[in-house]
Design an enzyme around this catalytic site. Structure first.
Site, PDB file in Angstrom:
ATOM      1  N   GLU A   5       1.676  -0.504  -4.951  1.00 23.10           N
ATOM      2  CA  GLU A   5       0.328   0.237  -5.415  1.00 23.10           C
ATOM      3  C   GLU A   5       0.822   1.710  -5.045  1.00 23.10           C
ATOM      4  O   GLU A   5       0.595   2.601  -4.414  1.00 23.10           O
ATOM      5  CB  GLU A   5      -0.454  -0.039  -4.063  1.00 23.10           C
ATOM      6  N   ASP A  25       0.710  -1.090  -0.081  1.00 26.40           N
ATOM      7  CA  ASP A  25      -0.050  -0.239  -0.068  1.00 26.40           C
ATOM      8  C   ASP A  25       0.906   1.358   0.070  1.00 26.40           C
ATOM      9  O   ASP A  25       1.625   1.392   0.941  1.00 26.40           O
ATOM     10  CB  ASP A  25      -0.896  -0.077   1.229  1.00 26.40           C
TER      11      ASP A  25
END
Lengths: 689, 689
Positions: B440, B411
């Site tokens: 990401e 993330d």
């Protein structure tokens, strides 16, 4: 030595020197990436050779830099000049989504410069941004005041700051001790603090690139106007019996003042060495010679000597020294041709047969492209005795250097090993860093780029074959921006080997158009003698002049042509005068393409910021050329005027430096360019008072 | 182990292994350039990190190579696989003016490969060319025969040639002893000799590049179909009182067979750790929670534990092991989210406050973008105690690796130091080379590319925001060819955070079009659960789903939707089946753009040569997509059919793998694509018998 102002930084207009202080150096943990990553530093040559610049060149230094999250960073260029002086320069974020930062520096000293980029956490900028926002929102005032107090107190203790600045920082720190929103806001936006930290950041983290090298050549390597001639034609006399008395270095020297008067800087001589007689080529490259045919100067070597000798017809070493002196007096530098090949009569052939390829039948191999043979030439073989042949080539070059030649136009370098040139140019440069080599390589792009990358200070280019608007847009953008870190194109409009169809069939207009573009689009250009006289008749089916001067004497009436108004000498004189008067034309990387609605009207500008002109005002030229030599074109040109600091829509005055006409322009302008009258505008943007 | 045939070389179709023999190594004299220069080797990553490939990937290896003059050169790739096996591969000149040479290799083994390029003077090819031309012209027959005799005799003495070949070379040498033009010509064009020298050149000169590294990851790093879900929603039950009983790892595991049945390879779980209660976010990202709101799984950490713990609602470590086993049984690999941030309730906060930023008032700094604050999250500070925090992150990752997780979706990696990821990925890879990290990062190109370059095995991309034909052409060309040496895009069609306007307003057609392109344009794609159900309602003004699953449970009727014909599951199932059946879709670099006359009809092909398919026949798919989801488009598509070996104008059959329709196509073809019926053709080029 003041800190850069916001305006200077935004426009990248100032070299903005600030005193050097050590970099913050956060350890790299495990891998290779720094704490505040830096990538893709430029200028840089793809293969790791030094990047190039010339004295006076304004070079963009840039690097990709970023950090995680929102905190502010800054980037410095640390630059060490050849004398060891170190300076720091602040870069500006281009803020175009590329994470690229840039500054521009005018390099003022010949030699090898070292540079590296340094990123740092700009703690004051981060705090000031957050503090201003939070003070306005009325949140975290106490905490932000405490953080600011700590930061300012720490900075005030840095002993390389001037005492007055340290007192200012202490005072600002004290102002935050009350945790007042107004005081916090005032401190956060204080311009004196911003300036102090711009000059000497307070950085908690920092990283740097490796050191890179930028080789700065003398100015003539980057800015020069060349004139090529055959000295044997200058002063040649046709006797009554039809035979010819060759021109000499003494008679050729008489032409030098006229060449200098046209504004040229370099006088380039095709080979002046003895010419072989075995299998000598006749007129128009025929295999049979007539009595008196002088032969190609590229068939070098005879019983009179080789590459270190002078053709007896031209004179003696003493005459050559006199020629060099005469050139210098006229303001010209002499460039010699370096064509490393031998006629069958060259002394090397008997003294060093190992420098050639000997066939099983005991003969030496001619130059050939089977089944074609070139029987007046033996190519050198660099592999049998590399040490011996390399040393001899260095000796030959240094012989001419000792006679005052600092420029060599190298014939067909792509037919000799690349590693030989890398070695030779480095060895010569070590002995005399003023020596300039121009690569005459017309071949595939990778080869031409490699020759430039490994050391050639100048390169012939595809310019002669780029004649349409689209071709020129692509070509000029490429040489100005894609390869400019290592390749300097010499925009010759013609050579003794190249007379393009454009010139053959474009008439006088073609000659005018090409000269105007070559003289203004790049800082180095050249012409081969006879261009003034529009010698545009080709040997049928070929791309070179009929009765090529390589194989015979030429008799030209320079003065008569000019008196009759037939010569382009006045135009060449005017173009070189414009070049000398306009520093923007002495730069390679400052070309911007603009637009027109006509498929034959080319538009570009050359701009140099006031910080770099030496005059205190910017120098901007807009060149608009109708490249169709058979037409009159009327169209609208569209300009990005922000490049010269004018908002789109605003008016400004331009003056045509060729005609003296003055117009009021904005960003969209009507032009009419008549190929048969004035096919090109060279417009000076006038500074507004 | 046969030499490459001319046909194989011309088409770059074969890896063409030949036995390794030592390189000829001509000394570099003085400088850095080899005798036969080599530049710009590829694959290569700009910043010097290893280039990337995956097991089964067909990788073009290429280099710029040339020499002075006309003599022939050859280029080899010397390749050492992770086990130390060395092979040599002959490159083919692209002959497009770039001086670039290429071969393609299918990399069949995970690990670090080493490679370098070697240029050599191809003495036989030079001789054979000249001898053939001269024999025909009847010149130099004696000399060329003598040179050939010497060359063949020398080659025959090379002891690494097979005895039969040495005998053949000796015999050929003898045939030249008579200096007969016919014998010379016959020898010069002898294909057996050409083959022998193609496999083992006779080289007088040679150079090589440095050794470079290519990291080959396991196949799943390069070829996979991802399915994202929130395990707490799968099996969640709304009680009669409106409260919800969370789904668990046990109930979520029941969905795995259906996901596998749709053909997906990876099941990606958003964070499964305990969720903080302090400042927990409510539905639709509100600051106030209702009783029973489960909170965002990205607010990691509570009294129940941190990043190495499992949310009690989901189950125990034992349940997690069972989930991993169930996935494996279904043919799925588990990917976990790695979101390195903490809720205020995370154990790190009390145990390691030095891993956060402590403010002067003693509090820990929230995540913020002033004046905005994110009070459910404390960001980590990687600079106070790098050694400690780096070690802890490695421990957390290895904890999950030990529980069977080999894939991590990271993330927001761009909010942590780049050097941390370089270190972490290298350390984890040393312990388990099967581990795959997906970045990401939706941020600026330089940052996304740097994350890929320093080690991330997969990367989210701009795919979701590239929806028009022009955007997709640029995007797909870029990811397939410009960054494919180090960046592998995962073409997610949606995520729990991204619901683009194209999907919000394009209806069912938009969902079909995007799935067809994502599944065929690149070898890695993904969907977030709910895509099947066309969940296309956004929170007003935003680009994410209304009632975002991050803040609440979702109840979906998968089977009912499919039974009612409303689900896209059948399409996803079909697309993944096509992917599994077609090896051309398992490659990243083999995409070619083609053309159509309609501004919404996108055309590309994926082609894999027969040498690499494992089936003996080539695999070619042509994808034609109407990317305007509101229209019917009729147009002509124009194809470069030579890519799949068909001459322009020749007919061939194609079969639509979505509908079964069969057509006869050539290089210009009519298409009609109805967004409301079948907006995309996925055409298989049928092999001609």
């Amino acid at each position: 030595m003041a800190a850069p102002t916001a305006q200077e930084s935004a426009g990248l207009r100032s070299p903005a020197l600030i005193p050097a202080r050590p970099a913050v150096d956060t350890p790299v943990i495990g891998g290779t990436v720094g704490r505040l990553p830096l990538f893709d530093p430029a200028p840089r040559v793809p293969h790791g050779h030094p990047a190039k610049a010339f004295v006076g060149e304004v070079v963009p230094f840039d690097v990709v830099a970023f950090r995680e999250g929102h905190d502010r960073i800054g980037v410095h260029l640390r630059l060490t000049d050849p004398a060891g002086n170190e300076t720091l320069h602040r870069l500006t974020a281009l803020a175009d989504g590329t994470d690229r930062w840039r500054t521009q520096i005018a390099l003022d000293r010949q030699g090898d410069w070292q540079y590296r980029f340094e990123s740092f956490a700009d703690d004051f900028a981060t705090w000031a941004h957050d503090a201003a926002v939070k003070a306005e929102a009325g949140i975290d005032v106490t905490v932000m005041s405490q953080l600011g107090n700590a930061l300012l107190t720490a900075a005030a203790s840095e002993t390389d700051r001037p005492d007055a600045e340290r007192r200012m920082l202490k005072k600002a720190a004290r102002a935050l001790s009350t945790a007042d929103a107004d005081a916090l806001h005032a401190t956060a936006i204080d311009q004196r603090l911003a300036s102090a930290f711009a000059a000497r950041p307070h950085a908690s983290l920092g990283s740097h690139t490796e050191w890179l090298t930028l080789r700065v050549d003398r100015e003539l390597a980057g800015v020069s106007a060349w004139y090529e001639f055959f000295p044997r034609s200058e002063g040649a006399v046709r006797r009554k019996d039809g035979s010819v008395r060759s021109g000499t270095l003494r008679t050729a020297a008489k032409r030098l003042p006229a060449v200098a008067d046209m504004g040229f800087d370099v006088i380039y001589l095709v080979p002046i060495h003895p010419i072989g007689t075995t299998n000598r080529k006749g007129r128009n490259n025929t295999l049979t010679t007539e009595p008196g045919d002088p032969g190609s100067p590229y068939a070098i070597g005879s019983a009179d000597g080789g590459h270190d000798a002078i053709h007896p017809d031209l004179g003696t070493e003493k005459d050559f020294r006199a020629f060099v002196r005469a050139a210098r007096t006229a303001g010209l530098e002499v460039a010699l041709d370096l064509a490393l090949q031998a006629s069958p009569d060259h002394p090397w052939v008997t003294e060093h047969p190992e420098w050639f390829t000997t066939l099983p039948d005991g003969t030496i191999a001619y130059a050939e492209n089977p089944p074609k043979k070139y029987q007046d030439i033996y190519p050198l073989n660099f592999d049998n005795d590399p040490a011996g042949i390399y040393a001899e080539m260095l000796r030959v070059v240094m012989h001419w250097v000792d006679l005052g030649v600092k420029i060599f136009r190298v014939d067909n370098p792509h037919t000799k090993p690349l590693q030989f040139w890398e070695w030779l140019i480095a060895e010569v440069g070590r002995r005399d860093p003023d020596v300039i080599f121009l690569a005459e390589a017309f071949t595939r792009p990778a080869v031409m780029r490699a020759l430039a990358a490994i050391g050639f200070q100048q390169s012939y280019s595809y310019f002669t074959w780029r004649n349409t608007k689209t071709e020129l847009e692509e070509f000029l953008t490429s040489v100005s921006h894609e390869t400019s870190d290592y390749m300097r194109p010499n925009l010759f409009v013609n050579t003794h080997d190249i007379l393009t169809e454009y010139l053959q069939f474009g008439g006088r207009a073609a000659y005018r158009i090409r000269a105007c573009i070559a003289a203004t689009a790049g800082p180095v250009w050249g012409v081969y003698a006879g261009y003034e006289l529009i010698e545009n008749v080709a040997r049928p089916g070929s791309e070179e002049n009929i009765d090529n001067e390589k194989y015979e004497y030429k008799f030209r009436d320079w003065d008569g042509a000019e008196q009759r108004g037939e010569s382009l000498a006045p135009l060449l004189r005017r173009l070189n005068a414009i070049r000398h008067a306009h520093p923007a034309l002495g730069q390679l990387r400052n070309l911007s393409m603009h637009w027109s609605d006509d498929d034959a009207v080319l538009v570009y500008s050359k701009h140099l910021d006031a910080a770099f002109t030496g005059t205190g005002t910017a120098d901007t030229l807009i060149i608009v050329a109708n490249v169709d030599p058979h037409s009159v074109r009327e169209t609208t040109v569209h300009l990005d005027t922000r490049i010269w600091g004018i908002e789109p829509g605003d008016d400004y005055e331009v003056e045509d430096l060729l005609t003296g006409a003055v117009w009021t322009w904005n960003d969209h302008n009507y032009v009419r360019l008549d190929a048969f009258a004035e096919p090109v505008h060279i417009l000076k943007v006038k500074e507004r008072s």
